[in-house]
Design a protein around this motif. Structure first.
Motif, PDB file in Angstrom:
ATOM      1  N   VAL A  39       0.832  -1.206   0.000  1.00  0.00           N
ATOM      2  CA  VAL A  39       0.000   0.000   0.000  1.00  0.00           C
ATOM      3  C   VAL A  39       0.867   1.257   0.000  1.00  0.00           C
ATOM      4  CG1 VAL A  39      -1.660   1.354   1.337  1.00  0.00           C
ATOM      5  CG2 VAL A  39      -1.990  -1.110   1.083  1.00  0.00           C
ATOM      6  N   VAL A  40       1.848   1.285   0.883  1.00  0.00           N
ATOM      7  CA  VAL A  40       2.708   2.468   1.013  1.00  0.00           C
ATOM      8  C   VAL A  40       3.549   2.667  -0.239  1.00  0.00           C
ATOM      9  CG1 VAL A  40       4.636   3.453   2.310  1.00  0.00           C
ATOM     10  CG2 VAL A  40       2.756   2.346   3.522  1.00  0.00           C
ATOM     11  N   ARG A  41       4.088   1.586  -0.778  1.00  0.00           N
ATOM     12  CA  ARG A  41       4.871   1.700  -2.014  1.00  0.00           C
ATOM     13  C   ARG A  41       3.990   2.197  -3.155  1.00  0.00           C
ATOM     14  NH1 ARG A  41      10.071   1.940  -2.009  1.00  0.00           N
ATOM     15  NH2 ARG A  41      10.387  -0.078  -0.994  1.00  0.00           N
ATOM     16  N   GLY A  42       2.754   1.710  -3.211  1.00  0.00           N
ATOM     17  CA  GLY A  42       1.827   2.151  -4.250  1.00  0.00           C
ATOM     18  C   GLY A  42       1.488   3.627  -4.135  1.00  0.00           C
ATOM     19  N   ILE A  43       1.323   4.107  -2.903  1.00  0.00           N
ATOM     20  CA  ILE A  43       1.034   5.529  -2.704  1.00  0.00           C
ATOM     21  C   ILE A  43       2.188   6.382  -3.219  1.00  0.00           C
ATOM     22  CG2 ILE A  43       0.711   7.320  -0.956  1.00  0.00           C
ATOM     23  CD1 ILE A  43      -0.830   5.257   0.700  1.00  0.00           C
ATOM     24  N   GLY A  44       3.410   5.956  -2.943  1.00  0.00           N
ATOM     25  CA  GLY A  44       4.573   6.684  -3.440  1.00  0.00           C
ATOM     26  C   GLY A  44       4.618   6.728  -4.955  1.00  0.00           C
ATOM     27  N   LEU A  45       4.293   5.615  -5.595  1.00  0.00           N
ATOM     28  CA  LEU A  45       4.281   5.566  -7.064  1.00  0.00           C
ATOM     29  C   LEU A  45       3.171   6.448  -7.626  1.00  0.00           C
ATOM     30  CD1 LEU A  45       4.885   1.726  -7.489  1.00  0.00           C
ATOM     31  CD2 LEU A  45       6.456   3.541  -8.189  1.00  0.00           C
ATOM     32  N   LEU A  46       2.010   6.457  -6.967  1.00  0.00           N
ATOM     33  CA  LEU A  46       0.909   7.301  -7.427  1.00  0.00           C
ATOM     34  C   LEU A  46       1.240   8.783  -7.287  1.00  0.00           C
ATOM     35  CD1 LEU A  46      -2.129   5.330  -5.949  1.00  0.00           C
ATOM     36  CD2 LEU A  46      -1.611   5.666  -8.375  1.00  0.00           C
ATOM     37  N   MET A  47       1.929   9.139  -6.202  1.00  0.00           N
ATOM     38  CA  MET A  47       2.260  10.553  -5.967  1.00  0.00           C
ATOM     39  C   MET A  47       3.226  11.086  -7.019  1.00  0.00           C
ATOM     40  SD  MET A  47       2.703  10.827  -1.831  1.00  0.00           S
ATOM     41  CE  MET A  47       3.329  12.521  -1.983  1.00  0.00           C
ATOM     42  N   THR A  48       4.114  10.247  -7.491  1.00  0.00           N
ATOM     43  CA  THR A  48       5.162  10.705  -8.409  1.00  0.00           C
ATOM     44  C   THR A  48       4.969  10.218  -9.838  1.00  0.00           C
ATOM     45  OG1 THR A  48       6.539   8.783  -7.937  1.00  0.00           O
ATOM     46  CG2 THR A  48       6.829  10.707  -6.520  1.00  0.00           C
ATOM     47  N   ASP A  49       3.955   9.346 -10.045  1.00  0.00           N
ATOM     48  CA  ASP A  49       3.762   8.719 -11.348  1.00  0.00           C
ATOM     49  C   ASP A  49       5.007   7.927 -11.745  1.00  0.00           C
ATOM     50  OD1 ASP A  49       2.238   8.024 -13.525  1.00  0.00           O
ATOM     51  OD2 ASP A  49       2.837   9.763 -14.726  1.00  0.00           O
ATOM     52  N   SER A 108      18.485  12.915   1.471  1.00  0.00           N
ATOM     53  CA  SER A 108      19.379  14.063   1.588  1.00  0.00           C
ATOM     54  C   SER A 108      20.771  13.733   1.069  1.00  0.00           C
ATOM     55  CB  SER A 108      19.458  14.518   3.050  1.00  0.00           C
ATOM     56  OG  SER A 108      20.296  15.641   3.190  1.00  0.00           O
ATOM     57  N   GLU A 109      21.251  12.519   1.337  1.00  0.00           N
ATOM     58  CA  GLU A 109      22.563  12.109   0.831  1.00  0.00           C
ATOM     59  C   GLU A 109      22.558  11.974  -0.686  1.00  0.00           C
ATOM     60  OE1 GLU A 109      24.200   9.538   4.691  1.00  0.00           O
ATOM     61  OE2 GLU A 109      23.452   8.509   2.897  1.00  0.00           O
ATOM     62  N   LEU A 110      21.442  11.498  -1.233  1.00  0.00           N
ATOM     63  CA  LEU A 110      21.340  11.320  -2.681  1.00  0.00           C
ATOM     64  C   LEU A 110      20.898  12.589  -3.399  1.00  0.00           C
ATOM     65  CD1 LEU A 110      19.533   7.829  -2.763  1.00  0.00           C
ATOM     66  CD2 LEU A 110      21.987   8.292  -3.043  1.00  0.00           C
ATOM     67  N   THR A 111      20.417  13.576  -2.634  1.00  0.00           N
ATOM     68  CA  THR A 111      19.825  14.816  -3.179  1.00  0.00           C
ATOM     69  C   THR A 111      18.706  14.501  -4.172  1.00  0.00           C
ATOM     70  OG1 THR A 111      21.435  15.050  -4.996  1.00  0.00           O
ATOM     71  CG2 THR A 111      21.973  16.093  -2.881  1.00  0.00           C
ATOM     72  N   SER A 112      18.043  13.374  -3.965  1.00  0.00           N
ATOM     73  CA  SER A 112      16.918  12.988  -4.810  1.00  0.00           C
ATOM     74  C   SER A 112      16.029  12.047  -4.021  1.00  0.00           C
ATOM     75  CB  SER A 112      17.388  12.309  -6.101  1.00  0.00           C
ATOM     76  OG  SER A 112      18.042  11.092  -5.815  1.00  0.00           O
ATOM     77  N   ALA A 113      14.789  11.928  -4.454  1.00  0.00           N
ATOM     78  CA  ALA A 113      13.842  11.059  -3.766  1.00  0.00           C
ATOM     79  C   ALA A 113      12.958  10.373  -4.789  1.00  0.00           C
ATOM     80  CB  ALA A 113      12.984  11.870  -2.787  1.00  0.00           C
ATOM     81  N   GLY A 114      12.922   9.056  -4.735  1.00  0.00           N
ATOM     82  CA  GLY A 114      12.101   8.292  -5.675  1.00  0.00           C
ATOM     83  C   GLY A 114      11.238   7.283  -4.949  1.00  0.00           C
ATOM     84  N   PRO A 115      10.135   6.872  -5.540  1.00  0.00           N
ATOM     85  CA  PRO A 115       9.212   5.943  -4.873  1.00  0.00           C
ATOM     86  C   PRO A 115       9.761   4.537  -4.696  1.00  0.00           C
ATOM     87  CG  PRO A 115       8.550   6.302  -7.149  1.00  0.00           C
ATOM     88  CD  PRO A 115       9.668   7.264  -6.883  1.00  0.00           C
ATOM     89  N   THR A 116      10.815   4.195  -5.431  1.00  0.00           N
ATOM     90  CA  THR A 116      11.392   2.851  -5.300  1.00  0.00           C
ATOM     91  C   THR A 116      12.572   2.809  -4.335  1.00  0.00           C
ATOM     92  OG1 THR A 116      12.817   3.238  -7.223  1.00  0.00           O
ATOM     93  CG2 THR A 116      10.672   2.215  -7.634  1.00  0.00           C
ATOM     94  N   ALA A 117      12.904   3.941  -3.727  1.00  0.00           N
ATOM     95  CA  ALA A 117      14.007   3.957  -2.754  1.00  0.00           C
ATOM     96  C   ALA A 117      13.659   3.065  -1.566  1.00  0.00           C
ATOM     97  CB  ALA A 117      14.260   5.389  -2.286  1.00  0.00           C
ATOM     98  N   GLY A 118      14.662   2.404  -1.027  1.00  0.00           N
ATOM     99  CA  GLY A 118      14.436   1.552   0.137  1.00  0.00           C
ATOM    100  C   GLY A 118      13.939   0.167  -0.180  1.00  0.00           C
ATOM    101  N   THR A 119      13.897  -0.195  -1.461  1.00  0.00           N
ATOM    102  CA  THR A 119      13.462  -1.543  -1.827  1.00  0.00           C
ATOM    103  C   THR A 119      14.388  -2.593  -1.210  1.00  0.00           C
ATOM    104  OG1 THR A 119      12.539  -0.740  -3.913  1.00  0.00           O
ATOM    105  CG2 THR A 119      12.967  -3.101  -3.749  1.00  0.00           C
ATOM    106  N   SER A 120      13.828  -3.545  -0.519  1.00  0.00           N
ATOM    107  CA  SER A 120      14.520  -4.638   0.191  1.00  0.00           C
ATOM    108  C   SER A 120      15.284  -4.162   1.426  1.00  0.00           C
ATOM    109  CB  SER A 120      15.478  -5.394  -0.743  1.00  0.00           C
ATOM    110  OG  SER A 120      16.685  -4.696  -0.941  1.00  0.00           O
ATOM    111  N   TYR A 121      15.151  -2.885   1.792  1.00  0.00           N
ATOM    112  CA  TYR A 121      15.843  -2.411   2.988  1.00  0.00           C
ATOM    113  C   TYR A 121      15.278  -3.036   4.251  1.00  0.00           C
ATOM    114  CZ  TYR A 121      18.862   1.194   0.977  1.00  0.00           C
ATOM    115  OH  TYR A 121      19.864   1.860   0.305  1.00  0.00           O
ATOM    116  N   GLU A 122      14.014  -3.487   4.204  1.00  0.00           N
ATOM    117  CA  GLU A 122      13.453  -4.156   5.377  1.00  0.00           C
ATOM    118  C   GLU A 122      14.239  -5.431   5.682  1.00  0.00           C
ATOM    119  OE1 GLU A 122      11.369  -5.319   1.643  1.00  0.00           O
ATOM    120  OE2 GLU A 122      11.645  -3.401   2.667  1.00  0.00           O
TER     121      GLU A 122
END
Length: 346
Positions: free
Chosen positions: A134-144, A241-255
């Motif tokens: 759900v959360v990953r989908g919301i991020g994708l919807l927000m940024t297309d 902040s370290e990457l100076t960018s933010a994308g909806p797929t960031a953090g994939t598999s970080y769990e």
């Protein structure tokens, strides 16, 4: 305490030493101060995420949504830095407002997980797996599906300073590393010197016994997920902040990385056993190993193999450390198992 038990309990520290020694021999620049600080700033993301995961695992649960929460946190921060349209006017919040709103969203996602697990008795694996999507989908919807590439802000609009978290230093130490230290210190005090910490260990060790002893088990369970979501949001802010960018797929598999750090640090997946010190060491083992493999030019495919092997070894050692010996059954021909005869009764 015998040597074997000492090595088993200090395995995370020994593993970190081995990683540092091996890669220092393979690359002369690995053990330089500048490189250690750079690697530590990378570790900060893993460590903050893992500390939140530690609290959940101590409670006997799991939180698979932290990677998605990290990604959504970066997306929300990026969207706010671009300006928010309100009644035809685009408002540009200051960086501190961005941080507060992002952390609040992370805590809200954790609250949702906590309510599902504690109040509705949904298995933590299932509840957080659903939240992950759900959360990953919301991020994708927000940024297309796109990425915010410019988070620097505009001085004329007063919303600059987001990259301060990823690039600035205080007393020569990166800000992200200082944030990691503060989060670790607060979590350590929370677990070792507060009533909540005692409740958490008690509920994680034996939930039913803790409930009968007056521990507010449901409340503790909700709060550990809230803290986990908050830590994921902080980790998302550091990473974007370290990457100076933010994308909806960031953090994939970080769990999975967070869980691995907790396990390498010696925490029991069954709950009730583990500490912040071990989790921090586990995060440094993973971070320093990953960066070391990159520095010496190991293929990305082999990096995955090595990291997975370390995780499997950590799980096996946990099984050895926390495995219980089964009580031996008495032989069937012992006097206690021999049925009483009529004569003996008489």
């Amino acid at each position: 305490m015998n040597v074997g038990k000492l090595i088993l309990e200090g395995r995370a520290f020994l593993a970190l030493l081995v990683v540092i020694v091996v890669f220092s021999l393979l690359s002369p620049n690995y053990f330089s101060v500048s490189n250690l600080l750079t690697m530590s700033s990378h570790v900060a993301v893993y460590a903050v995420l893992a500390i939140g995961m530690l609290l959940v695992i101590l409670n006997g649960g799991i939180d698979l949504s932290v990677g998605s929460t990290l990604g959504l946190s970066g997306v929300i921060a990026g969207a706010l830095m671009q300006g928010v349209p309100v009644f035809g006017v685009r408002l540009f919040p200051s960086v501190w407002v961005v941080v507060i709103v992002t952390c609040a969203v992370g805590a809200l996602i954790g609250l949702l997980n906590g309510v599902l697990v504690a109040r509705f008795r949904v298995a933590s694996f299932v509840a957080t797996l659903g939240t992950l999507y759900v959360v990953r989908g919301i991020g994708l919807l927000m940024t297309d599906g796109l990425t915010y590439n410019d988070l620097g802000g505009d001085p004329a609009l007063g919303n600059t300073g987001f990259d301060w978290l990823g690039f600035n230093k205080l007393l020569g130490i990166p800000i992200g590393v200082l944030v990691m230290i503060v989060v670790a210190a607060v979590a350590s005090v929370l677990l070792s010197r507060t009533v909540f910490g005692r409740w958490l260990y008690s509920a994680g060790g034996n939930e039913r016994a803790a409930e009968l002893s007056g521990v507010p088990v449901k409340k503790v369970k909700v709060w550990v997920y809230v803290v986990s979501g908050l830590c994921a949001a902080v980790a998302g802010l550091i990473l974007s902040s370290e990457l100076t960018s933010a994308g909806p797929t960031a953090g994939t598999s970080y769990e999975l990385t967070a869980i691995a750090a907790v396990v390498i640090g010696g925490a029991a997946l069954t709950g009730g056993r583990g500490n912040v010190r071990g989790t921090m060491l586990g995060a440094f083992v993973i971070g320093f190993l990953s960066d070391g493999l990159v520095i010496v030019g190991v293929s990305a495919y082999w990096q995955t193999v090595f990291t997975g092997a370390v995780i499997v070894l950590a799980v096996l050692l946990n099984a050895v450390q926390y495995g219980r010996k089964r009580p031996r059954k008495k032989p069937a021909d012992t006097p206690t198992d021999t049925p009483k005869t009529l004569a003996s009764v008489a």
